[in-house]
Design a protein around this motif. Structure first.
Motif, PDB file in Angstrom:
ATOM      1  N   PRO A 173       0.830  -1.206   0.000  1.00  0.00           N
ATOM      2  CA  PRO A 173       0.000   0.000   0.000  1.00  0.00           C
ATOM      3  C   PRO A 173       0.865   1.257   0.000  1.00  0.00           C
ATOM      4  O   PRO A 173       1.985   1.236   0.497  1.00  0.00           O
ATOM      5  CB  PRO A 173      -0.789  -0.126   1.313  1.00  0.00           C
ATOM      6  N   ALA A 174       0.352   2.338  -0.570  1.00  0.00           N
ATOM      7  CA  ALA A 174       1.106   3.593  -0.637  1.00  0.00           C
ATOM      8  C   ALA A 174       1.567   4.004   0.755  1.00  0.00           C
ATOM      9  O   ALA A 174       0.799   4.010   1.702  1.00  0.00           O
ATOM     10  CB  ALA A 174       0.244   4.681  -1.255  1.00  0.00           C
ATOM     11  N   GLY A 175       2.842   4.320   0.871  1.00  0.00           N
ATOM     12  CA  GLY A 175       3.387   4.790   2.135  1.00  0.00           C
ATOM     13  C   GLY A 175       3.706   3.690   3.120  1.00  0.00           C
ATOM     14  O   GLY A 175       4.177   3.964   4.210  1.00  0.00           O
ATOM     15  N   ASP A 176       3.493   2.441   2.745  1.00  0.00           N
ATOM     16  CA  ASP A 176       3.737   1.332   3.654  1.00  0.00           C
ATOM     17  C   ASP A 176       5.160   0.828   3.449  1.00  0.00           C
ATOM     18  O   ASP A 176       5.526   0.444   2.340  1.00  0.00           O
ATOM     19  CB  ASP A 176       2.742   0.203   3.363  1.00  0.00           C
ATOM     20  N   TYR A 252       9.448   2.911  -0.537  1.00  0.00           N
ATOM     21  CA  TYR A 252       8.287   3.797  -0.484  1.00  0.00           C
ATOM     22  C   TYR A 252       7.969   4.353  -1.870  1.00  0.00           C
ATOM     23  O   TYR A 252       8.850   4.411  -2.747  1.00  0.00           O
ATOM     24  CB  TYR A 252       8.570   4.967   0.456  1.00  0.00           C
ATOM     25  N   PRO A 253       6.742   4.790  -2.088  1.00  0.00           N
ATOM     26  CA  PRO A 253       6.409   5.451  -3.356  1.00  0.00           C
ATOM     27  C   PRO A 253       7.243   6.715  -3.553  1.00  0.00           C
ATOM     28  O   PRO A 253       7.734   7.306  -2.595  1.00  0.00           O
ATOM     29  CB  PRO A 253       4.919   5.784  -3.216  1.00  0.00           C
ATOM     30  N   GLU A 254       7.409   7.114  -4.805  1.00  0.00           N
ATOM     31  CA  GLU A 254       8.177   8.310  -5.107  1.00  0.00           C
ATOM     32  C   GLU A 254       7.566   9.512  -4.387  1.00  0.00           C
ATOM     33  O   GLU A 254       6.360   9.699  -4.352  1.00  0.00           O
ATOM     34  CB  GLU A 254       8.198   8.556  -6.616  1.00  0.00           C
ATOM     35  N   GLY A 255       8.430  10.331  -3.813  1.00  0.00           N
ATOM     36  CA  GLY A 255       7.974  11.491  -3.061  1.00  0.00           C
ATOM     37  C   GLY A 255       8.038  11.284  -1.560  1.00  0.00           C
ATOM     38  O   GLY A 255       7.992  12.255  -0.805  1.00  0.00           O
ATOM     39  N   TRP A 256       8.135  10.018  -1.142  1.00  0.00           N
ATOM     40  CA  TRP A 256       8.278   9.721   0.278  1.00  0.00           C
ATOM     41  C   TRP A 256       9.766   9.699   0.607  1.00  0.00           C
ATOM     42  O   TRP A 256      10.550   9.051  -0.062  1.00  0.00           O
ATOM     43  CB  TRP A 256       7.641   8.385   0.627  1.00  0.00           C
ATOM     44  N   GLY A 257      10.172  10.359   1.637  1.00  0.00           N
ATOM     45  CA  GLY A 257      11.586  10.463   1.967  1.00  0.00           C
ATOM     46  C   GLY A 257      12.103   9.271   2.748  1.00  0.00           C
ATOM     47  O   GLY A 257      11.443   8.777   3.661  1.00  0.00           O
ATOM     48  N   VAL A 258      13.290   8.799   2.389  1.00  0.00           N
ATOM     49  CA  VAL A 258      13.992   7.761   3.137  1.00  0.00           C
ATOM     50  C   VAL A 258      15.339   8.344   3.549  1.00  0.00           C
ATOM     51  O   VAL A 258      16.108   8.820   2.703  1.00  0.00           O
ATOM     52  CB  VAL A 258      14.196   6.494   2.286  1.00  0.00           C
ATOM     53  N   ASN A 259      15.639   8.334   4.823  1.00  0.00           N
ATOM     54  CA  ASN A 259      16.874   8.932   5.324  1.00  0.00           C
ATOM     55  C   ASN A 259      18.095   8.101   4.945  1.00  0.00           C
ATOM     56  O   ASN A 259      18.051   6.855   4.936  1.00  0.00           O
ATOM     57  CB  ASN A 259      16.836   9.055   6.844  1.00  0.00           C
ATOM     58  N   VAL A 260      19.194   8.799   4.656  1.00  0.00           N
ATOM     59  CA  VAL A 260      20.488   8.152   4.486  1.00  0.00           C
ATOM     60  C   VAL A 260      21.452   8.749   5.502  1.00  0.00           C
ATOM     61  O   VAL A 260      21.265   9.880   5.969  1.00  0.00           O
ATOM     62  CB  VAL A 260      21.039   8.300   3.048  1.00  0.00           C
ATOM     63  N   LEU A 273      17.208   9.592   0.368  1.00  0.00           N
ATOM     64  CA  LEU A 273      17.501   8.665  -0.715  1.00  0.00           C
ATOM     65  C   LEU A 273      16.829   9.126  -2.006  1.00  0.00           C
ATOM     66  O   LEU A 273      15.646   9.453  -2.011  1.00  0.00           O
ATOM     67  CB  LEU A 273      16.986   7.269  -0.336  1.00  0.00           C
ATOM     68  N   GLU A 274      17.598   9.175  -3.093  1.00  0.00           N
ATOM     69  CA  GLU A 274      17.003   9.488  -4.380  1.00  0.00           C
ATOM     70  C   GLU A 274      16.150   8.314  -4.853  1.00  0.00           C
ATOM     71  O   GLU A 274      16.403   7.160  -4.492  1.00  0.00           O
ATOM     72  CB  GLU A 274      18.091   9.788  -5.418  1.00  0.00           C
ATOM     73  N   TYR A 275      15.156   8.620  -5.686  1.00  0.00           N
ATOM     74  CA  TYR A 275      14.251   7.570  -6.169  1.00  0.00           C
ATOM     75  C   TYR A 275      14.867   6.939  -7.424  1.00  0.00           C
ATOM     76  O   TYR A 275      14.505   7.232  -8.558  1.00  0.00           O
ATOM     77  CB  TYR A 275      12.873   8.134  -6.467  1.00  0.00           C
ATOM     78  N   ARG A 276      15.859   6.079  -7.199  1.00  0.00           N
ATOM     79  CA  ARG A 276      16.568   5.398  -8.285  1.00  0.00           C
ATOM     80  C   ARG A 276      17.210   4.147  -7.726  1.00  0.00           C
ATOM     81  O   ARG A 276      17.199   3.900  -6.513  1.00  0.00           O
ATOM     82  CB  ARG A 276      17.652   6.302  -8.880  1.00  0.00           C
ATOM     83  N   ASP A 277      17.792   3.337  -8.605  1.00  0.00           N
ATOM     84  CA  ASP A 277      18.535   2.163  -8.173  1.00  0.00           C
ATOM     85  C   ASP A 277      19.941   2.557  -7.738  1.00  0.00           C
ATOM     86  O   ASP A 277      20.610   3.367  -8.403  1.00  0.00           O
ATOM     87  CB  ASP A 277      18.645   1.137  -9.305  1.00  0.00           C
ATOM     88  N   TYR A 278      20.384   1.979  -6.643  1.00  0.00           N
ATOM     89  CA  TYR A 278      21.753   2.118  -6.169  1.00  0.00           C
ATOM     90  C   TYR A 278      22.424   0.741  -6.190  1.00  0.00           C
ATOM     91  O   TYR A 278      21.758  -0.284  -5.988  1.00  0.00           O
ATOM     92  CB  TYR A 278      21.795   2.631  -4.733  1.00  0.00           C
TER      93      TYR A 278
END
Length: 308
Positions: A173-176, A252-260, A273-278
């Motif tokens: 689900p979105a944001g999960d 998370y869906p694009e636009g949701w922030g993930v801390n690095v 975290l940028e919304y891309r593959d690392y």
């Protein structure tokens, strides 16, 4: 394929995650989770196991001392709960995932499980304690995964490492957050040598520790100049290895922030975290090191494992 190595399993029990590389044909909307903590001491169809015991190994062995919980890898129904002269105290669980039947086996339990045939179990539900009953040389869990039902020839067996923590379709689900289980590795290496000949492996002291045949794939747990750590204290020369890192992407869906973070401790915030593959460069203490030298919590990402 040899995936026999000791390595520390850092486990985050979690539900399914989604696949960024297209349709996954294994099943839909589910993940098989690691059934226990511990160290893998024998892999699926492990050649060393065959030479030592004279029989094919159709699962993986996970060992750890002390009192170790064993839990259901996925939700399902108990099909066997009994004592076997070879498996010892054992539980079989049948799973129906996206119309595909799977069956998992949990062997050498310390004592009889409280589960009975016909009981429904949830993912992560307690099954019993790791033990050494039946044909066993020490405390460990022998874990099997079958695509289809178990049979005496084990013709439906598959390598659990291809399924544990893997995406089996579906989208959260979105944001999960899609928590990502990890076994401590962050890449695969394939032995690249003359077919029919083995590459020397070395132990931590640089001494000869066996051979690996052309085409064998190992998980990578660390590196040092000229060598990859492939588990069980063994090192493979880099010059004979084709290296493929795991791909890490926000869960998370694009636009949701993930801390690095600057370090694998969550205390030195470096941004989002940028919304891309690392490319994953390392795994430590529940964090992946990324190709930009930042660290991200494994529970905040999904991991796509390469195929050869």
């Amino acid at each position: 394929m040899k995936k026999v190595m000791k390595y520390l399993l850092v486990l985050v029990m979690a539900f399914g995650v989604f696949n960024f590389v297209g349709e996954n044909n294994k099943a839909s909307a589910a993940t098989f989770n690691w059934p226990s903590e511990g160290t893998i001491t024998a892999g699926y169809k492990d050649p060393d196991y065959l030479s030592q015991f004279g029989r094919v190994h159709y699962g993986i062995d996970i060992a750890k001392s002390g009192t170790v919980n064993i839990s259901a890898s996925a939700a399902g129904v108990v099909t066997r709960s009994y004592y076997s002269s070879s498996y010892g105290h054992t539980v079989f669980i049948k799973h129906n995932i996206g119309g595909q039947t799977y069956e998992t086996v949990y062997a050498h339990l310390r004592s009889a499980s409280s589960l009975d045939v016909g009981d429904s179990v949830s993912q992560g539900q307690f099954i019993g304690y790791m033990g050494s009953t039946g044909l066993s040389t020490g405390q460990h869990l022998h874990f099997e995964l079958h695509k289809g039902l178990w049979n005496s020839s084990k013709s439906n067996s598959v390598d659990p490492l291809d399924y544990l923590g893997e995406t089996l379709g579906g989208t959260p689900p979105a944001g999960d957050p899609a928590n990502n289980p990890s076994n401590g590795s962050y890449a695969y290496v394939k032995v690249d040598y003359v077919e029919g000949y083995g590459v020397n492996l070395y132990n931590n002291d640089g001494e000869y520790a066996g051979k690996a045949n052309h085409g064998v794939v190992f998980s990578v747990y660390g590196e040092k100049p000229g060598y990859y750590s492939v588990g069980a204290g063994k090192w493979l020369p880099k010059e004979y290895a084709i290296y493929k890192p795991f791909k890490v992407h926000s869960a998370y869906p694009e636009g949701w922030g993930v801390n690095v973070y600057k370090a694998p401790d969550g205390a030195h915030y470096m941004g989002k975290l940028e919304y891309r593959d690392y490319d994953a460069k390392e795994y430590r203490d529940g964090y992946f090191k990324l190709d930009d030298d930042t660290w991200v919590r494994s529970k905040s990402v999904i991991v796509t494992k390469p195929k050869y």
